[in-house]
Enzyme design. Structure first.
Site, short mmCIF file in Angstrom:
data_model
loop_
_atom_site.label_atom_id
_atom_site.label_comp_id
_atom_site.label_asym_id
_atom_site.label_seq_id
_atom_site.Cartn_x
_atom_site.Cartn_y
_atom_site.Cartn_z
N TYR A 22 0.75 27.01 -19.22
CA TYR A 22 0.98 25.65 -19.68
C TYR A 22 2.41 25.38 -20.16
O TYR A 22 2.75 24.25 -20.47
CB TYR A 22 -0.01 25.30 -20.80
CG TYR A 22 -1.44 25.41 -20.34
CD1 TYR A 22 -1.96 24.51 -19.42
CD2 TYR A 22 -2.27 26.43 -20.80
CE1 TYR A 22 -3.27 24.62 -18.97
CE2 TYR A 22 -3.58 26.54 -20.36
CZ TYR A 22 -4.06 25.63 -19.44
OH TYR A 22 -5.36 25.74 -19.00
N HIS A 99 -2.16 16.91 -14.97
CA HIS A 99 -2.39 18.28 -15.43
C HIS A 99 -1.07 19.04 -15.41
O HIS A 99 -0.27 18.87 -14.48
CB HIS A 99 -3.42 19.00 -14.55
CG HIS A 99 -4.75 18.34 -14.59
ND1 HIS A 99 -5.61 18.51 -15.64
CD2 HIS A 99 -5.33 17.47 -13.74
CE1 HIS A 99 -6.68 17.77 -15.43
NE2 HIS A 99 -6.54 17.12 -14.29
#
Length: 148
Positions: A22, A99
């Site tokens: 991430y 995302h």
């Protein structure tokens, strides 16, 4: 013009949660980048992060009266939440699904999005930079009168 940016479960842990997937940017870093982009585009933004599915549903219902569109990173709810899909559909707010990671390059259960069919677009795999991209894309979509 006003855009709402909604973040779902575990996104409050950005910067420390699996940075190899991430990235190292925190949610505050991402919000700051979005605010810079929004200022350049002349639009207002508001932000919400919640780990609760119902709070995201409620946020969509509230945004119907206050926002022109929504950028959402629904996190894991992307793959499971019919309630969230129904809220996006019911409010008819142009919504961009976002995302940080390329979900199609990850586990098979992440390959299906319950919300993508009711969103105007999808941005994934560009890390934190995806957020300003999503804001820019949604503003352009709205300025074109919701044309594809």
């Amino acid at each position: 013009m006003k855009i709402s940016v909604f973040n779902g479960p575990n996104l409050n842990a950005l910067g420390t949660r699996e940075p190899g997937i991430y990235g190292a940017d925190t949610l505050a870093d991402i919000e700051a980048a979005c605010r810079t982009t929004a200022a350049d585009l002349g639009v207002d933004l508001d932000f919400l992060q919640t780990n609760q599915e119902g709070a995201l549903v409620d946020a969509f219902h509230a945004a119907r009266d206050t926002s022109d569109g929504v950028v959402i990173n629904a996190g894991a709810y992307t793959h499971t939440s019919i309630a969230l899909r129904d809220a996006i559909s019911a409010t008819e707010l142009p919504t961009v699904e976002l995302h940080l990671s390329n979900t199609h390059a990850r586990e098979a259960f992440r390959h299906h999005s319950m919300i993508a069919p009711v969103c105007v677009g999808l941005i994934l795999g560009f890390g934190a930079y995806g957020y300003p991209l999503a804001v820019t894309a949604l503003v352009q979509h709205l300025k074109q009168g919701n044309a594809p």
